[in-house]
Design a protein around this motif. Structure first.
Motif, short mmCIF file in Angstrom:
data_model
loop_
_atom_site.label_atom_id
_atom_site.label_comp_id
_atom_site.label_asym_id
_atom_site.label_seq_id
_atom_site.Cartn_x
_atom_site.Cartn_y
_atom_site.Cartn_z
N LEU A 27 1.36 0.96 -16.49
CA LEU A 27 1.59 1.89 -17.60
C LEU A 27 1.34 3.24 -17.52
O LEU A 27 1.71 3.90 -18.09
CB LEU A 27 0.93 0.34 -18.85
N ALA A 28 0.62 3.39 -16.55
CA ALA A 28 -0.14 4.49 -16.03
C ALA A 28 0.97 5.85 -15.97
O ALA A 28 1.15 7.14 -16.20
CB ALA A 28 -1.68 4.41 -15.23
N LEU A 29 1.91 5.38 -14.69
CA LEU A 29 3.11 5.73 -14.23
C LEU A 29 3.33 6.40 -15.74
O LEU A 29 4.70 7.28 -15.69
CB LEU A 29 3.30 4.72 -13.51
N SER A 30 3.62 5.07 -16.87
CA SER A 30 5.00 5.75 -17.03
C SER A 30 4.03 6.68 -18.85
O SER A 30 5.36 7.10 -18.99
CB SER A 30 5.89 3.78 -18.22
N THR A 31 2.96 6.58 -18.61
CA THR A 31 2.60 8.28 -19.29
C THR A 31 2.53 9.08 -18.56
O THR A 31 3.31 9.45 -19.85
CB THR A 31 0.77 7.66 -18.92
N TYR A 32 2.79 9.37 -17.83
CA TYR A 32 3.32 10.30 -17.59
C TYR A 32 4.57 11.14 -17.84
O TYR A 32 5.06 12.25 -17.52
CB TYR A 32 3.28 10.86 -15.85
N THR A 33 6.25 10.16 -17.42
CA THR A 33 7.06 10.37 -18.01
C THR A 33 7.08 11.04 -19.95
O THR A 33 8.17 11.30 -19.90
CB THR A 33 8.10 9.38 -18.18
N PHE A 34 6.40 10.78 -20.37
CA PHE A 34 6.73 11.05 -21.35
C PHE A 34 5.31 12.18 -22.57
O PHE A 34 5.25 11.78 -23.68
CB PHE A 34 6.91 10.00 -23.34
N THR A 35 4.60 12.72 -21.94
CA THR A 35 3.37 13.48 -21.72
C THR A 35 3.15 14.70 -21.75
O THR A 35 3.26 14.99 -20.58
CB THR A 35 1.48 12.62 -22.52
N GLY A 36 2.24 15.74 -21.98
CA GLY A 36 1.69 16.91 -20.71
C GLY A 36 0.80 16.62 -20.63
O GLY A 36 -0.07 15.42 -20.37
N LEU A 37 0.22 17.72 -20.38
CA LEU A 37 -1.48 18.31 -19.90
C LEU A 37 -3.06 16.71 -20.45
O LEU A 37 -3.16 16.61 -19.49
CB LEU A 37 -1.55 19.18 -19.64
N GLU A 38 -2.91 16.51 -21.77
CA GLU A 38 -3.93 16.04 -21.56
C GLU A 38 -3.38 14.27 -21.86
O GLU A 38 -4.20 13.48 -21.61
CB GLU A 38 -3.59 16.30 -23.84
N GLY A 39 -2.00 14.27 -22.02
CA GLY A 39 -1.64 12.74 -21.48
C GLY A 39 -1.86 13.09 -20.10
O GLY A 39 -1.78 11.87 -19.56
N TYR A 40 -1.77 13.86 -18.87
CA TYR A 40 -1.62 13.43 -17.54
C TYR A 40 -3.26 13.01 -17.23
O TYR A 40 -3.80 12.39 -16.19
CB TYR A 40 -1.56 15.11 -16.90
N THR A 81 0.58 -0.93 -0.14
CA THR A 81 -0.34 -0.11 0.21
C THR A 81 0.54 1.26 0.01
O THR A 81 0.45 2.07 -0.30
CB THR A 81 -1.38 -0.21 0.90
N LEU A 82 2.35 1.09 0.87
CA LEU A 82 2.82 2.61 1.26
C LEU A 82 3.33 2.71 -0.39
O LEU A 82 3.21 4.00 -1.04
CB LEU A 82 3.95 2.17 2.20
N LEU A 83 3.78 1.69 -0.92
CA LEU A 83 4.29 2.04 -2.53
C LEU A 83 3.84 2.03 -3.60
O LEU A 83 3.62 3.28 -4.40
CB LEU A 83 5.16 0.60 -2.85
N TYR A 84 2.51 1.99 -3.09
CA TYR A 84 1.63 1.84 -4.62
C TYR A 84 0.95 3.59 -4.20
O TYR A 84 0.74 4.01 -5.09
CB TYR A 84 0.37 1.32 -4.49
N PHE A 85 1.01 4.52 -2.84
CA PHE A 85 0.47 5.48 -3.23
C PHE A 85 1.42 6.74 -3.33
O PHE A 85 1.30 8.12 -2.89
CB PHE A 85 -0.17 5.75 -1.90
N SER A 86 2.85 5.79 -3.15
CA SER A 86 4.11 6.55 -3.32
C SER A 86 3.92 7.40 -4.48
O SER A 86 4.24 8.94 -4.42
CB SER A 86 5.06 6.43 -3.40
N ALA A 87 3.69 7.34 -5.56
CA ALA A 87 3.85 7.41 -6.99
C ALA A 87 2.56 8.91 -6.94
O ALA A 87 2.89 9.87 -7.08
CB ALA A 87 3.46 6.68 -8.91
N ASN A 88 1.56 8.70 -6.50
CA ASN A 88 -0.14 9.87 -5.59
C ASN A 88 0.56 10.59 -5.21
O ASN A 88 0.31 12.25 -5.34
CB ASN A 88 -0.66 9.08 -6.18
N ALA A 89 1.64 10.82 -4.04
CA ALA A 89 1.62 11.94 -3.29
C ALA A 89 3.04 12.79 -3.93
O ALA A 89 3.19 13.93 -3.74
CB ALA A 89 3.06 11.07 -2.06
N ILE A 90 3.54 12.76 -5.30
CA ILE A 90 4.79 13.25 -6.09
C ILE A 90 3.11 13.65 -6.74
O ILE A 90 3.51 15.29 -6.81
CB ILE A 90 5.58 11.70 -6.90
N LEU A 91 2.52 13.46 -7.80
CA LEU A 91 1.55 13.95 -9.27
C LEU A 91 0.73 14.69 -7.83
O LEU A 91 0.56 15.66 -9.10
CB LEU A 91 1.06 12.39 -8.90
N ASN A 92 0.63 15.12 -6.89
CA ASN A 92 -0.51 15.79 -6.25
C ASN A 92 0.55 17.05 -5.90
O ASN A 92 -0.82 18.06 -6.55
CB ASN A 92 -0.61 15.55 -4.81
#
Length: 389
Positions: free
Chosen positions: A84-97, A16-27
């Motif tokens: 796959l969702a986290l990978s999408t953030y690495t090469f797109t803009g706001l539309e991809g976000y 659970t801790l690992l899974y929600f780590s990405a969202n804590a950064i993205l927020n």
């Protein structure tokens, strides 16, 4: 599996801790990125709100599919999609976000339902609230360090740092998730049919018909709206507060959530009774917290951080209290789906915190927006109060 702190459960909490780590950064990262690209608060709110709005839509289906196939097979499939969702953030803009946020929303619907329903089924009644509290605690821990990491990534201006972080989190989450196990009774498929799907659709009416579900859902909806407005706009509002710092605010709030959920986990009622004074106090703390954040534009940074502390306490206690109560009072045969609906209302509230409060902030101000949050929280005191029979 025995107690809520046994080794197999600790592994699930770690996942659970690992899974929600990405969202804590993205927020924090997404609002800053949006502002730098000239996006309005309304646009930023929609992108941020897309995450939990999608989660809300898929929660009931997640409950049904987990009941049919068991939590472990569902969990493994969804972790791949999350990567796959986290990978999408690495090469797109706001539309991809926006697309990636919706993908994350689907993943979170299934992930959190698989973990929570697995814990509910595997733990004895007296330890159920502790298990839910520990899950919620580990979901909140990333919020302590995540905002600081996000600001650090943003200030470096190096995109490869952000890319490396997202890919690393995706790989670690899959690695731990594929080795996780649950009690056989908890993960045993119960089967499903078209009739179950029809019954699930009919269960939406229980949001109004079932008095227990209606009360808890309304409280969670408004509280989550406040939490969502903080998550989405504090990174931008903090810049208007003298000596205000978004990372410190979010880390302080998350730290209080973690500390309160651990220290007070045995205080959360786990007897199936409605504790009116307890819930009313939580909602009052939430109202005061929102108003403190609003007043900080005039009163200064002390009120800003005081709001973070009070908000953290309210956030730590409300969700596990209401969830545990519902696991006792809802019908056993439809409990999974109805709990899914309740959690969906929490998701909807967080989403509305960005989608609705964004235009309010554009038309008026962040301070006015948080005052409105305080008023809505105060109105919920009438829902929380219940005269003792």
């Amino acid at each position: 599996m025995k107690g809520a702190l046994s080794l197999p459960f600790l592994r699930l909490y770690g996942l659970t801790l690992l899974y929600f780590s990405a969202n804590a950064i993205l927020n924090v990262f997404i609002p800053l990125k949006g502002e730098s690209l000239g996006a309005a608060n309304t646009t930023i709110g929609i992108i941020m709100g897309a995450y939990l709005f999608t989660t809300m839509l898929f929660r009931p289906w997640a409950g049904l599919l987990i009941q049919k196939y068991g939590p472990i097979p569902v969990l493994r499939a969804i972790l791949v999609m999350n990567g796959l969702a986290l990978s999408t953030y690495t090469f797109t803009g706001l539309e991809g976000y926006f697309v990636a946020r919706m993908m994350q929303g689907v993943c979170t619907a299934f992930f959190s339902m698989a973990l929570q329903l697995g814990l509910i089924d595997a733990l004895p009644d007296k330890e159920r609230s502790q298990g839910i509290s520990m899950y919620s605690l580990c979901a909140a821990i990333p919020g302590i360090i995540g905002p600081l990491l996000a600001l650090g990534m943003w200030q470096t201006g190096e995109t490869y740092v952000f890319t490396a972080a997202m890919i690393t989190i995706a790989l670690l989450t899959c690695g731990v998730g594929f080795s996780a196990k649950m009690d056989r009774n908890a993960s045993k498929p119960t089967g499903g049919s078209i009739k179950q799907g029809a019954a699930m659709l009919q269960s939406f009416g229980q949001l109004v018909k079932n008095p227990y579900l209606f009360k808890c859902s309304m409280l969670m909806l408004i509280a989550s709206l406040v939490f969502g407005s903080v998550t989405t706009f504090i990174p931008l509002y903090a810049a208007q507060i003298q000596n205000g710092n978004a990372a410190i605010y979010l880390m302080l709030q998350a730290g209080i959530v973690v500390a309160a959920r651990f220290v007070l986990r045995k205080k959360i009622p786990s007897d199936g009774k409605w504790h009116s004074a307890f819930v009313t106090t939580i909602m009052l703390l939430l109202a005061i917290a929102a108003q403190s954040v609003s007043f900080s534009i005039t009163g200064g940074v002390v009120f800003f951080y005081a709001g973070a502390v009070l908000m953290g306490v309210a956030q730590a206690l409300l969700y596990p209290t209401l969830t545990t109560y519902l696991t006792f009072v809802l019908p056993q045969e439809s409990r999974n789906v109805l709990v899914g609906l309740f959690i969906a209302m929490a998701d909807l509230g967080v989403s509305l915190g960005g989608v609705i409060m964004g235009p309010v902030a554009d038309l008026y101000s962040y301070s006015f927006m948080y005052t409105l949050c305080a008023i809505l929280s105060a109105l919920m005191l009438f829902f929380a109060y219940e005269r003792r029979q």
